[in-house]
Design a protein around this motif. Sequence first.
Motif, PDB file in Angstrom:
ATOM      1  N   ASN A   1       0.827  -1.206   0.000  1.00  0.00           N
ATOM      2  CA  ASN A   1       0.000   0.000   0.000  1.00  0.00           C
ATOM      3  C   ASN A   1       0.862   1.256   0.000  1.00  0.00           C
ATOM      4  OD1 ASN A   1      -2.858  -1.177   1.963  1.00  0.00           O
ATOM      5  ND2 ASN A   1      -2.330  -1.442  -0.173  1.00  0.00           N
ATOM      6  N   CYS A   2       0.279   2.321  -0.482  1.00  0.00           N
ATOM      7  CA  CYS A   2       0.997   3.580  -0.716  1.00  0.00           C
ATOM      8  C   CYS A   2       1.240   4.319   0.604  1.00  0.00           C
ATOM      9  CB  CYS A   2       0.197   4.436  -1.683  1.00  0.00           C
ATOM     10  SG  CYS A   2       0.912   6.051  -2.012  1.00  0.00           S
ATOM     11  N   LEU A   3       2.507   4.503   0.941  1.00  0.00           N
ATOM     12  CA  LEU A   3       2.865   5.208   2.169  1.00  0.00           C
ATOM     13  C   LEU A   3       2.506   6.693   2.077  1.00  0.00           C
ATOM     14  CD1 LEU A   3       4.159   4.783   4.941  1.00  0.00           C
ATOM     15  CD2 LEU A   3       6.381   5.299   3.905  1.00  0.00           C
ATOM     16  N   ALA A   4       2.617   7.268   0.873  1.00  0.00           N
ATOM     17  CA  ALA A   4       2.255   8.681   0.702  1.00  0.00           C
ATOM     18  C   ALA A   4       0.765   8.888   0.928  1.00  0.00           C
ATOM     19  CB  ALA A   4       2.649   9.146  -0.704  1.00  0.00           C
ATOM     20  N   HIS A   5      -0.049   7.895   0.552  1.00  0.00           N
ATOM     21  CA  HIS A   5      -1.494   7.984   0.771  1.00  0.00           C
ATOM     22  C   HIS A   5      -1.805   7.989   2.267  1.00  0.00           C
ATOM     23  CE1 HIS A   5      -5.663   7.471  -0.675  1.00  0.00           C
ATOM     24  NE2 HIS A   5      -5.840   6.782   0.442  1.00  0.00           N
ATOM     25  N   ALA A   6      -1.153   7.113   3.026  1.00  0.00           N
ATOM     26  CA  ALA A   6      -1.362   7.082   4.473  1.00  0.00           C
ATOM     27  C   ALA A   6      -0.850   8.367   5.126  1.00  0.00           C
ATOM     28  CB  ALA A   6      -0.654   5.876   5.071  1.00  0.00           C
ATOM     29  N   ARG A   7       0.275   8.868   4.637  1.00  0.00           N
ATOM     30  CA  ARG A   7       0.854  10.095   5.182  1.00  0.00           C
ATOM     31  C   ARG A   7      -0.097  11.276   5.002  1.00  0.00           C
ATOM     32  NH1 ARG A   7       3.381  14.387   2.876  1.00  0.00           N
ATOM     33  NH2 ARG A   7       5.071  15.420   4.044  1.00  0.00           N
ATOM     34  N   ARG A   8      -0.841  11.283   3.860  1.00  0.00           N
ATOM     35  CA  ARG A   8      -1.719  12.419   3.562  1.00  0.00           C
ATOM     36  C   ARG A   8      -2.809  12.590   4.613  1.00  0.00           C
ATOM     37  NH1 ARG A   8      -2.634  11.214  -1.648  1.00  0.00           N
ATOM     38  NH2 ARG A   8      -0.595  12.108  -2.082  1.00  0.00           N
ATOM     39  N   GLY A   9      -3.216  11.494   5.257  1.00  0.00           N
ATOM     40  CA  GLY A   9      -4.213  11.615   6.316  1.00  0.00           C
ATOM     41  C   GLY A   9      -3.728  12.484   7.473  1.00  0.00           C
ATOM     42  N   PHE A  10      -2.437  12.457   7.755  1.00  0.00           N
ATOM     43  CA  PHE A  10      -1.873  13.290   8.815  1.00  0.00           C
ATOM     44  C   PHE A  10      -1.630  14.714   8.323  1.00  0.00           C
ATOM     45  CE2 PHE A  10      -0.940   8.921   9.887  1.00  0.00           C
ATOM     46  CZ  PHE A  10      -1.257   8.864  11.230  1.00  0.00           C
ATOM     47  N   VAL A  11      -1.307  14.858   7.038  1.00  0.00           N
ATOM     48  CA  VAL A  11      -1.159  16.206   6.479  1.00  0.00           C
ATOM     49  C   VAL A  11      -2.471  16.966   6.581  1.00  0.00           C
ATOM     50  CG1 VAL A  11      -0.730  17.487   4.342  1.00  0.00           C
ATOM     51  CG2 VAL A  11       0.704  15.517   4.918  1.00  0.00           C
ATOM     52  N   ASP A  12      -3.594  16.256   6.367  1.00  0.00           N
ATOM     53  CA  ASP A  12      -4.908  16.898   6.379  1.00  0.00           C
ATOM     54  C   ASP A  12      -5.257  17.481   7.748  1.00  0.00           C
ATOM     55  OD1 ASP A  12      -5.289  16.298   3.738  1.00  0.00           O
ATOM     56  OD2 ASP A  12      -6.473  14.487   4.096  1.00  0.00           O
ATOM     57  N   VAL A  13      -4.768  16.865   8.823  1.00  0.00           N
ATOM     58  CA  VAL A  13      -5.167  17.304  10.171  1.00  0.00           C
ATOM     59  C   VAL A  13      -4.003  17.882  10.955  1.00  0.00           C
ATOM     60  CG1 VAL A  13      -7.064  15.642  10.268  1.00  0.00           C
ATOM     61  CG2 VAL A  13      -4.807  14.973  11.118  1.00  0.00           C
ATOM     62  N   ALA A  14      -2.900  18.214  10.260  1.00  0.00           N
ATOM     63  CA  ALA A  14      -1.711  18.709  10.956  1.00  0.00           C
ATOM     64  C   ALA A  14      -1.981  20.007  11.701  1.00  0.00           C
ATOM     65  CB  ALA A  14      -0.563  18.897   9.974  1.00  0.00           C
ATOM     66  N   ALA A  15      -2.852  20.855  11.164  1.00  0.00           N
ATOM     67  CA  ALA A  15      -3.138  22.129  11.826  1.00  0.00           C
ATOM     68  C   ALA A  15      -3.893  21.925  13.137  1.00  0.00           C
ATOM     69  CB  ALA A  15      -3.946  23.030  10.892  1.00  0.00           C
ATOM     70  N   ASP A  16      -4.694  20.839  13.246  1.00  0.00           N
ATOM     71  CA  ASP A  16      -5.480  20.580  14.450  1.00  0.00           C
ATOM     72  C   ASP A  16      -4.721  19.739  15.471  1.00  0.00           C
ATOM     73  OD1 ASP A  16      -7.710  21.916  13.335  1.00  0.00           O
ATOM     74  OD2 ASP A  16      -8.249  20.117  12.209  1.00  0.00           O
ATOM     75  N   PHE A  17      -3.797  18.905  15.001  1.00  0.00           N
ATOM     76  CA  PHE A  17      -3.025  18.035  15.901  1.00  0.00           C
ATOM     77  C   PHE A  17      -1.537  18.149  15.552  1.00  0.00           C
ATOM     78  CE2 PHE A  17      -7.201  16.202  15.109  1.00  0.00           C
ATOM     79  CZ  PHE A  17      -7.698  16.015  16.389  1.00  0.00           C
ATOM     80  N   PRO A  18      -0.936  19.312  15.754  1.00  0.00           N
ATOM     81  CA  PRO A  18       0.432  19.545  15.268  1.00  0.00           C
ATOM     82  C   PRO A  18       1.479  18.632  15.909  1.00  0.00           C
ATOM     83  CG  PRO A  18      -0.300  21.336  16.706  1.00  0.00           C
ATOM     84  CD  PRO A  18      -1.499  20.498  16.425  1.00  0.00           C
TER      85      PRO A  18
END
Length: 533
Positions: free
Chosen positions: A339-356
């Motif tokens: 599975n794509c590691l960049a795809h999983a990483r994007r889930g954290f990019v989406d909420v980085a402002a709320d859970f820095p």
Amino acid sequence: MGKPRHVDPAELAGIVERTRGALSQEDYVKLKAAMDTLAFVTAELKAKGTSLERLRRLLFGAPTEKTDAVLRKAGQPAGRAQPQAEDKARAPGHGRTAAAAYTGASREKVAHASLHGGEVCQGCLKGKVYPLKEPAMRVRVKGVAPLVATVWECARLRCNLCGEVYTAQAPEGVGEEKYDETAVAMTGLLKYGTGLPFHRIEKLQEGLGIPLPATTQWELVEAAASTLQPAFDALVAQAAQAPVLHNDDTVMKVLALTREQVQAAAAGAPLERTGVFTSGLLAVGQEHPSALFFTGRQHAGENLADVLRQRAAQLSAPIQMSDALKANAPGEFATLWANCLAHARRGFVDVAADFPAECTRVLEAVREVYRVDALARERGLTPAQRLALHQQESLPVLDGLKEWLEEQFTQRKVEPNSGLGQAIAYLRKHWQKLTLFLREEGAPLDNNVCERALKKVILHRKNALFYQTLNGAHVGDVFMSLIHTVELCEGNPFDYLVALLRHPEAVAHAPDEWMPRNYQQALAAADTPPSGS
């Protein structure tokens, strides 16, 4: 503003279709696109955990997802800087394109007007000049129409007594076909390689005084697709043998199918599948990669299964790279699914402002993995050496990350239904597939190479909006597959298409000899006259 009212997407589609007769084709297409966008945005807003930040990126795109930029936006320090990025020396040069890059330019040798090798130097009058290995380069670029034409005015004479008319003979090959293979190749390259719609090419050519109607362009590429089909089929057969296969989907419009779907929905008939997709499949791990595109109702996994039916029985199961959607699975065919590691990483990019703080922990770990992979490429390591390097350097990092992820749930430090909780849950659920590169030689980290290939499809969809029929979609798939494969092999797609179109019998007889990686040898043999002729 009134209270929002729920409207079924199928009902909207029926309304749009009923208004088609009262609208121009252009207005209908715009209205249909607006309704599709509304349906898509509505579905995204209904999805649990969708944030306004994610919706903004879906609609307008993200400027960057690099770790430093994401962390700075979240108010966090950028973290460990990468020395190779900071200390990288500025590349020497003037910044202009070098003359050597103009591989398609004609070249002319210019001799010195007054000096030749071995003559006395005109400056010191003692030494002798000799030719340097590297000449001085001058480049002149001229503008011409994508397709140029020549008109031969063949003189005619008539006898004033008997009326017999005598016409000058045109040069050899003139008059048999109006459009030669280079015209067909250029039309296909403009349409399917750069995303220019037929009507836009027509306008460009008309303004340059060389008319090329859109209908004529379609007739040219449709006829050429049958000539290119054997090469496409051979490309599919060779891709089936690759050790690593990437696959993914993007939506596509085929008007003939869309009309069928709308009519069936209006009649209340059940539809097994309403979507239309273009699947991208990248075969890598060999000396030369291959790109394949398939448009229709099938998902990427079903198209991958069709390709794997041609895989040699003695070969082991290939590594498959995609995201975790079941639609990407190839059914009964066994693969080592990564599975794509960049795809999983994007889930954290989406909420980085709320859970820095939490996202920083994950993004830094992923960045370290990519640093190790970049180091393996820089050193030119073999797949076995790359695996050993990841096991030595990436494994401890990911083991620590996995332990931290488990703590977030077991110690209830994160709400499972929050954006962060869902991102962590995805990472935990697919951990084995996301870390296959720690156990299998040659397993990639992500599916970015396939997503980049699908940009060619997205560019075509953005400009041309749709295909009329499945036949038109197949013509596009054939051209796009061959063009992008040549680009991946760092070749010239125009030259390749011309070579195939000029030798249809040879291509049909031995298509494996006319692949992007080896067609020059077949072309040289085909163009060499037999001895004694």
